[in-house]
Write a protein that holds these residues in place. Structure first.
Motif, PDB file in Angstrom:
ATOM      1  N   LEU A 169      84.043  50.952 -55.285  1.00  0.00           N
ATOM      2  CA  LEU A 169      84.930  50.127 -54.490  1.00  0.00           C
ATOM      3  C   LEU A 169      85.383  48.914 -55.301  1.00  0.00           C
ATOM      4  CD1 LEU A 169      83.039  50.106 -51.051  1.00  0.00           C
ATOM      5  CD2 LEU A 169      85.148  51.361 -51.620  1.00  0.00           C
ATOM      6  N   THR A 170      86.686  48.614 -55.181  1.00  0.00           N
ATOM      7  CA  THR A 170      87.233  47.434 -55.848  1.00  0.00           C
ATOM      8  C   THR A 170      87.141  46.259 -54.906  1.00  0.00           C
ATOM      9  OG1 THR A 170      89.453  47.836 -55.032  1.00  0.00           O
ATOM     10  CG2 THR A 170      88.847  48.927 -57.142  1.00  0.00           C
ATOM     11  N   ASP A 171      87.457  45.086 -55.455  1.00  0.00           N
ATOM     12  CA  ASP A 171      87.436  43.890 -54.617  1.00  0.00           C
ATOM     13  C   ASP A 171      88.423  44.012 -53.473  1.00  0.00           C
ATOM     14  OD1 ASP A 171      85.501  42.834 -56.227  1.00  0.00           O
ATOM     15  OD2 ASP A 171      86.882  41.559 -57.389  1.00  0.00           O
ATOM     16  N   ASN A 172      89.572  44.629 -53.767  1.00  0.00           N
ATOM     17  CA  ASN A 172      90.576  44.786 -52.725  1.00  0.00           C
ATOM     18  C   ASN A 172      90.096  45.739 -51.643  1.00  0.00           C
ATOM     19  OD1 ASN A 172      93.346  44.206 -51.762  1.00  0.00           O
ATOM     20  ND2 ASN A 172      93.691  46.397 -52.113  1.00  0.00           N
ATOM     21  N   ASP A 173      89.358  46.811 -52.101  1.00  0.00           N
ATOM     22  CA  ASP A 173      88.800  47.757 -51.127  1.00  0.00           C
ATOM     23  C   ASP A 173      87.818  47.038 -50.188  1.00  0.00           C
ATOM     24  OD1 ASP A 173      90.217  49.809 -52.301  1.00  0.00           O
ATOM     25  OD2 ASP A 173      88.530  50.413 -53.613  1.00  0.00           O
ATOM     26  N   ILE A 174      87.004  46.197 -50.772  1.00  0.00           N
ATOM     27  CA  ILE A 174      85.993  45.500 -49.956  1.00  0.00           C
ATOM     28  C   ILE A 174      86.659  44.559 -48.968  1.00  0.00           C
ATOM     29  CG2 ILE A 174      84.085  43.824 -50.049  1.00  0.00           C
ATOM     30  CD1 ILE A 174      83.260  45.122 -52.708  1.00  0.00           C
ATOM     31  N   ARG A 175      87.798  43.932 -49.434  1.00  0.00           N
ATOM     32  CA  ARG A 175      88.519  43.041 -48.530  1.00  0.00           C
ATOM     33  C   ARG A 175      89.039  43.835 -47.332  1.00  0.00           C
ATOM     34  NH1 ARG A 175      91.358  41.487 -53.469  1.00  0.00           N
ATOM     35  NH2 ARG A 175      90.214  39.808 -54.492  1.00  0.00           N
ATOM     36  N   ILE A 176      89.594  44.998 -47.606  1.00  0.00           N
ATOM     37  CA  ILE A 176      90.140  45.810 -46.514  1.00  0.00           C
ATOM     38  C   ILE A 176      89.025  46.212 -45.549  1.00  0.00           C
ATOM     39  CG2 ILE A 176      91.223  48.044 -45.982  1.00  0.00           C
ATOM     40  CD1 ILE A 176      92.828  47.756 -48.599  1.00  0.00           C
ATOM     41  N   ILE A 177      87.858  46.623 -46.093  1.00  0.00           N
ATOM     42  CA  ILE A 177      86.707  47.033 -45.246  1.00  0.00           C
ATOM     43  C   ILE A 177      86.280  45.896 -44.331  1.00  0.00           C
ATOM     44  CG2 ILE A 177      84.254  47.672 -45.289  1.00  0.00           C
ATOM     45  CD1 ILE A 177      84.866  49.338 -47.805  1.00  0.00           C
ATOM     46  N   THR A 178      86.190  44.676 -44.881  1.00  0.00           N
ATOM     47  CA  THR A 178      85.773  43.541 -44.057  1.00  0.00           C
ATOM     48  C   THR A 178      86.769  43.257 -42.966  1.00  0.00           C
ATOM     49  OG1 THR A 178      86.786  42.015 -45.650  1.00  0.00           O
ATOM     50  CG2 THR A 178      84.439  42.506 -45.940  1.00  0.00           C
ATOM     51  N   LEU A 179      88.083  43.462 -43.285  1.00  0.00           N
ATOM     52  CA  LEU A 179      89.096  43.240 -42.251  1.00  0.00           C
ATOM     53  C   LEU A 179      89.004  44.323 -41.165  1.00  0.00           C
ATOM     54  CD1 LEU A 179      92.103  42.118 -44.482  1.00  0.00           C
ATOM     55  CD2 LEU A 179      90.817  40.728 -42.849  1.00  0.00           C
ATOM     56  N   ILE A 180      88.708  45.554 -41.590  1.00  0.00           N
ATOM     57  CA  ILE A 180      88.536  46.633 -40.595  1.00  0.00           C
ATOM     58  C   ILE A 180      87.412  46.287 -39.615  1.00  0.00           C
ATOM     59  CG2 ILE A 180      87.828  49.048 -40.337  1.00  0.00           C
ATOM     60  CD1 ILE A 180      89.306  49.669 -42.967  1.00  0.00           C
ATOM     61  N   ARG A 181      86.322  45.630 -40.070  1.00  0.00           N
ATOM     62  CA  ARG A 181      85.179  45.271 -39.210  1.00  0.00           C
ATOM     63  C   ARG A 181      85.564  44.260 -38.142  1.00  0.00           C
ATOM     64  NH1 ARG A 181      79.890  46.109 -40.553  1.00  0.00           N
ATOM     65  NH2 ARG A 181      79.321  44.014 -39.793  1.00  0.00           N
ATOM     66  N   THR A 182      86.719  43.595 -38.327  1.00  0.00           N
ATOM     67  CA  THR A 182      87.127  42.604 -37.336  1.00  0.00           C
ATOM     68  C   THR A 182      87.840  43.236 -36.155  1.00  0.00           C
ATOM     69  OG1 THR A 182      89.249  42.233 -38.457  1.00  0.00           O
ATOM     70  CG2 THR A 182      87.362  40.865 -39.151  1.00  0.00           C
ATOM     71  N   ASN A 183      87.935  44.577 -36.174  1.00  0.00           N
ATOM     72  CA  ASN A 183      88.599  45.315 -35.091  1.00  0.00           C
ATOM     73  C   ASN A 183      90.105  45.019 -34.997  1.00  0.00           C
ATOM     74  OD1 ASN A 183      86.319  46.705 -34.203  1.00  0.00           O
ATOM     75  ND2 ASN A 183      85.678  44.921 -32.969  1.00  0.00           N
ATOM     76  N   MET A 184      90.732  44.497 -36.106  1.00  0.00           N
ATOM     77  CA  MET A 184      92.178  44.274 -36.134  1.00  0.00           C
ATOM     78  C   MET A 184      92.908  45.608 -36.360  1.00  0.00           C
ATOM     79  SD  MET A 184      92.312  40.786 -38.412  1.00  0.00           S
ATOM     80  CE  MET A 184      94.075  40.676 -38.266  1.00  0.00           C
ATOM     81  N   SER A 185      94.068  45.667 -35.850  1.00  0.00           N
ATOM     82  CA  SER A 185      94.853  46.897 -36.025  1.00  0.00           C
ATOM     83  C   SER A 185      95.361  46.996 -37.473  1.00  0.00           C
ATOM     84  CB  SER A 185      96.051  46.903 -35.077  1.00  0.00           C
ATOM     85  OG  SER A 185      96.955  45.841 -35.402  1.00  0.00           O
ATOM     86  N   SER A 186      95.783  48.203 -37.833  1.00  0.00           N
ATOM     87  CA  SER A 186      96.279  48.429 -39.209  1.00  0.00           C
ATOM     88  C   SER A 186      97.495  47.584 -39.504  1.00  0.00           C
ATOM     89  CB  SER A 186      96.616  49.918 -39.411  1.00  0.00           C
ATOM     90  OG  SER A 186      95.472  50.713 -39.250  1.00  0.00           O
ATOM     91  N   LYS A 187      98.339  47.445 -38.487  1.00  0.00           N
ATOM     92  CA  LYS A 187      99.561  46.651 -38.667  1.00  0.00           C
ATOM     93  C   LYS A 187      99.207  45.203 -38.919  1.00  0.00           C
ATOM     94  CE  LYS A 187     103.921  45.499 -36.413  1.00  0.00           C
ATOM     95  NZ  LYS A 187     104.769  45.652 -35.199  1.00  0.00           N
ATOM     96  N   GLU A 188      98.185  44.698 -38.170  1.00  0.00           N
ATOM     97  CA  GLU A 188      97.798  43.301 -38.325  1.00  0.00           C
ATOM     98  C   GLU A 188      97.171  43.080 -39.697  1.00  0.00           C
ATOM     99  OE1 GLU A 188      96.839  42.014 -33.706  1.00  0.00           O
ATOM    100  OE2 GLU A 188      95.274  43.025 -34.887  1.00  0.00           O
ATOM    101  N   ILE A 189      96.358  44.045 -40.120  1.00  0.00           N
ATOM    102  CA  ILE A 189      95.723  43.906 -41.435  1.00  0.00           C
ATOM    103  C   ILE A 189      96.784  43.933 -42.541  1.00  0.00           C
ATOM    104  CG2 ILE A 189      94.111  45.004 -43.074  1.00  0.00           C
ATOM    105  CD1 ILE A 189      92.536  46.019 -40.661  1.00  0.00           C
ATOM    106  N   ALA A 190      97.782  44.847 -42.404  1.00  0.00           N
ATOM    107  CA  ALA A 190      98.843  44.932 -43.413  1.00  0.00           C
ATOM    108  C   ALA A 190      99.619  43.634 -43.475  1.00  0.00           C
ATOM    109  CB  ALA A 190      99.767  46.111 -43.109  1.00  0.00           C
ATOM    110  N   ALA A 191      99.826  43.031 -42.276  1.00  0.00           N
ATOM    111  CA  ALA A 191     100.547  41.766 -42.238  1.00  0.00           C
ATOM    112  C   ALA A 191      99.775  40.675 -42.947  1.00  0.00           C
ATOM    113  CB  ALA A 191     100.842  41.376 -40.788  1.00  0.00           C
TER     114      ALA A 191
END
Length: 875
Positions: A818-840
């Protein structure tokens, strides 16, 4: 029958059936070396252990007619059986039957060599103690009695022959014929001679001569039943109708002890002497104990005695049968011419006057001459050296004048009550004591008498220490100058403070006080060590013999002489119980536990009574070996239980302790006789402790328990400490989780704000881009810069460094691809935010975010069916 007087009149104590709880007849009596008395009773073997009675039954429950005591064995024979009692380990008697009897009775039991010989009318049964075998020896003769005499077995046949049994044969020695006219009841040895008691006669045999004992002509026809030797000079004979005869072979005196002297019955079936020379009698009805004491004994027993007077070496007695005199302590002899009631004998000057129911007689050279015969006179007194006398006559107090050997009445003073009279030289008057107050005083004035009554005074006493007066409370003296009575303050007079005193004497030289109060005799003697010795209990046996209407006692030559309705009894003041020094006796111990009882009797088999474990009730019974007439007190304590001795008490004879547990105890018993020397005995009681009372068992258990307790305590302490640590960690974790939850909530709010702001900026950027001017282009560039800076600051400083540090470390360790960016995405997924919100937030397109999700699934190794969002949230 008739008998002469004797100085040996014993103190008698009788026992009825209700006292010993057995049959009325007591056919034989014996004592063992421990002082226990045994009786062959109608109901069995009766035992007296220093006052405690027990009854032992034969196997068939019949009568015991004969017994023999040897050590701890009591050989018995009766109507149906014979055998012996022995003492078991508890000190109780157990019975072993040796044989049955048919139509025969065992009359006599003796021990000869190593055999016990049971005698019936028809047989002699021999029991060999060594081989424990029994054999009957047939004899042609029939025997009245057998006995051992000088190492030979002697027998007296019913045919009137005395002989020896040897080698199962009878050898003739002497014949009674024709003298023996009735059955032989008893034979005993006295002073190396054989005394043979038949019903009608007593014979004496010395191996050379057989003769009838004639009692010096002092006995009429008498029937005998039993007998024995008391001491070197005295034999005892039990009769059928006259009680016991005490025969002094040296002085030829015979004393008769019958119902008049205290026996319950005059038929004496058996006689036995114990180690104290007390005599036990088995009667046809009851039992009697005779105490032959040297300290208290009669010196005269031929009549009720009213007064005792000493003149020089002579002692005069005034009795209901006349006057008696003893010179130089010889036996009292009757004074001829005095037959009748002699009330007083008075010495006045050189003259002796006898106050008689016929008047007054004067004694001249042992001859009597009448001096007044008008009326009976009870007392006489003279006014100093004058010729005037007072006569206490039946008709009142008479003033008389003495002229030429005769009394002539001057006047009757009309003073009644037959007062005793005494001339008081110091006050020059005669005092009159009528035994009923008031006291009267007679004063002579020339030839007339003035009578003065003293209502406050009851009587006077002429003592060895002078004249004293009594007011019902204490002693006083008379002051003639002031004509007043003054209390006497000095000892021993001030020690007398009692109501109801009727006669009194005080001897200062030996510190003795004797008086009668309310029919009780009191005697106190001050010993050399200063203690006061009381003989009240001891001499109380005499009180029932006092002449209650006019008692008399006096102290003379270290003796207390007491006038009784039988004669004169003397008590030796020099007698001291302390010289005996006998220990008290614990007669029995009754042991009770859980409703069961076991009794141990004196003499105890072992020094310690050992009991199994448990709790016990212990009832101790005890007695004194001293005379019943001594004043004996007890006190006791159970060592290891009681903390101190009880108070002295003369009424107790038992003590019970309840629920005594395991341990070693000693019951200590003390006696004090006549408040003198203390003696002590003891009995040890051992109760086996329960296991928890044994130190050698309990101590290791306690030590092991302490070790286990310490170990368990240490484990508990460690557990508590660990629990405290875990609780602290859990608490800290809860706090941390709470903080994370709070931060996550704040972060979500912040993310929503950023998401809305970024969406707004994106929309604004799109509008500016379509404007296609330089100013719009600069604004688009600033918007991009703003979006990128905010994203970077948030992701690195807020999201990564604070809330997801542990997750980032774990993801980096478990999934290194996992890259740093991958880990950032994983942590954002744990916040229960939608994909659109995370992309934003990441400022990327939705398609780019989907591509990133795909790559992350592969790096995490997820299958198609596994949801990335669920996997991430469950990490």
């Amino acid at each position: 029958m008739e008998a002469s007087s004797s100085r040996m009149i014993p103190l008698v104590r009788s026992f009825e059936k209700s006292d010993y709880h057995a049959g009325r007849q007591n056919w034989d009596v014996a004592t063992d070396e421990d002082g226990v008395i045994y009786f062959a009773n109608t109901d069995g073997l009766l035992c007296n252990i220093f006052g405690e009675w027990t009854l032992q039954k034969l196997e068939k429950g019949g009568t015991v007619r004969a017994l023999h005591v040897a050590n701890d064995t009591i050989w018995v024979g009766g109507i149906q059986e014979y055998g012996y009692f022995f003492k078991n380990d508890q000190g109780s008697l157990e019975y072993k039957k040796l044989g049955d009897l048919e139509n025969e009775i065992i009359w006599n039991i003796i021990e000869f060599e190593n055999q016990i010989v049971f005698q019936s009318y028809l047989n002699l049964i021999f029991f060999d103690k060594a081989t424990k075998t029994i054999h009957n020896t047939p004899f042609a003769e029939e025997f009245w009695t057998i006995l051992e005499w000088e190492n030979e077995l002697w027998a007296i046949t019913m045919q009137g022959v005395i002989g020896v049994i040897r080698d199962d044969r009878f050898y003739h020695r002497e014949s009674f014929s024709p003298h023996l006219s009735s059955e032989v009841r008893k034979a005993f040895v006295h002073d190396s001679r054989l005394f043979i008691v038949s019903m009608d006669d007593v014979f004496v045999y010395d191996k050379n001569t057989l003769s009838r004992f004639d009692f010096w002509g002092k006995l009429d026809k008498e029937q005998f039943f039993s007998g024995g030797s008391l001491n070197k000079h005295t034999i005892l004979l039990g009769t059928v109708t006259s009680g016991l005869l005490i025969v002094d072979m040296a002085s030829e005196d015979i004393s008769v002890i019958g119902t008049a002297q205290g026996l319950l019955d005059n038929t004496v079936l058996s006689v036995e002497t114990d180690e104290d020379n007390s005599v036990w009698l088995g009667l046809d009805y009851g039992i009697a104990k005779l105490e032959l004491k040297k300290s208290i004994y009669p010196v005269f027993a031929n009549g009720a005695t009213y007064h005792i007077m000493d003149v020089g070496n002579k002692t005069y007695l005034s009795t209901n049968k006349g006057a008696f005199v003893s010179e130089n302590n010889e036996p009292f002899r009757f004074m001829e011419g005095t037959a009748g009631q002699v009330w007083r004998i008075r010495a006045i000057g050189d003259a002796l006057y006898v106050c008689h129911n016929k008047g007054v007689f004067q004694i001249n050279e042992n001859h009597l001459s009448p001096a007044f015969d008008a009326v009976g006179v009870m007392d006489i007194a003279r006014f100093g050296q004058s010729e005037y006398y007072l006569l206490s006559a039946y008709t009142g107090v008479l003033l008389a004048r003495y002229l030429q050997g005769k009394f002539y009445i001057v006047t009757n003073l009309n003073v009644w009550g037959n007062p005793k009279l005494y001339y008081d030289a110091e006050s020059d008057c005669i005092w009159g004591d009528t035994k009923y107050k008031p006291l009267v005083q007679f004063v002579l004035n020339t030839d007339e008498v003035e009578v003065k009554w003293h209502d406050e005074m009851e009587r006077f006493f002429k003592t060895q220490s002078g004249l004293v007066f009594y007011n019902g409370l204490g002693l006083l003296s008379y002051e003639s100058d002031s004509e007043t009575f003054v209390p006497i303050e000095q000892a021993p007079f001030n020690q007398v403070a009692e109501k109801g005193i009727s006669t009194l004497d005080i001897a200062v030289n030996n510190g003795a006080i004797a008086y009668v109060a309310n029919d009780d005799i009191k005697l106190f003697v001050t010993l050399p060590d200063g203690t006061v010795h009381s003989y009240e209990k001891f001499i109380s046996s005499v009180k029932n013999d006092l002449i209650k209407a006019d008692p008399f006692l006096n102290l003379y030559n270290n003796e207390l002489r007491i006038a009784t309705d039988r004669g004169v009894v003397v008590f030796n003041l020099e007698y001291q119980s302390s010289a005996i020094q006998k220990k008290p006796v614990i007669t029995s111990v009754n042991v009770g536990s859980m409703g069961t009882y076991q009794k141990f009797y004196y003499p105890f088999k072992d020094r310690t009574i050992n009991l199994p474990e448990g709790r016990y009730n212990l009832l101790f019974q005890f007695a004194s070996p001293y005379s019943d007439y001594e004043f004996t007190e007890f006190r006791y304590m159970l060592e290891s239980y009681d903390k101190e001795w009880t108070e002295w008490d003369s009424q107790i004879n038992q003590k019970e302790y309840t629920r005594i547990s395991g341990g070693e105890y000693r019951f200590l018993l003390q006696t004090r006789v006549n408040q003198s020397v203390i003696t002590q005995t003891e009995l040890a009681i051992g109760i086996k402790p329960k296991w928890h009372q044994n130190l050698w068992i309990v101590l290791p258990i306690i030590i092991l328990g302490l070790l286990v307790f310490g170990y368990v305590a240490q484990l508990i302490f460690h557990e508590l400490k660990e629990n405290a640590r875990l609780n602290k960690l859990a608490y800290e974790k809860r706090l941390k989780k709470e903080a994370v939850r709070t931060k996550n909530e704040q972060l979500m709010q912040f993310l929503e704000i950023i998401s809305h702001k970024n969406s707004f900026l994106q929309d604004l950027k799109g509008i500016l881009t379509r404007m296609r001017n330089s100013e719009a282009t600069r604004c688009v560039a600033k918007i991009d810069e703003e979006l990128n800076n905010e994203k970077k600051q948030f992701l690195y400083h807020q999201l990564f460094s604070e809330n997801n540090q542990e997750l980032i470390v774990r993801l980096s360790k478990d999934y290194p691809a996992l890259t740093d960016n991958d880990i950032r995405i994983i942590t954002l997924i744990r916040t229960n935010m939608s994909s659109k919100e995370i992309a934003a937030i990441l400022n990327i397109s939705n398609s780019s975010f989907d591509t990133s999700r795909y790559r992350i699934r592969k790096k995490l190794g997820l299958s198609r069916d596994e949801d990335l969002n669920n996997f991430v949230r469950n990490l």
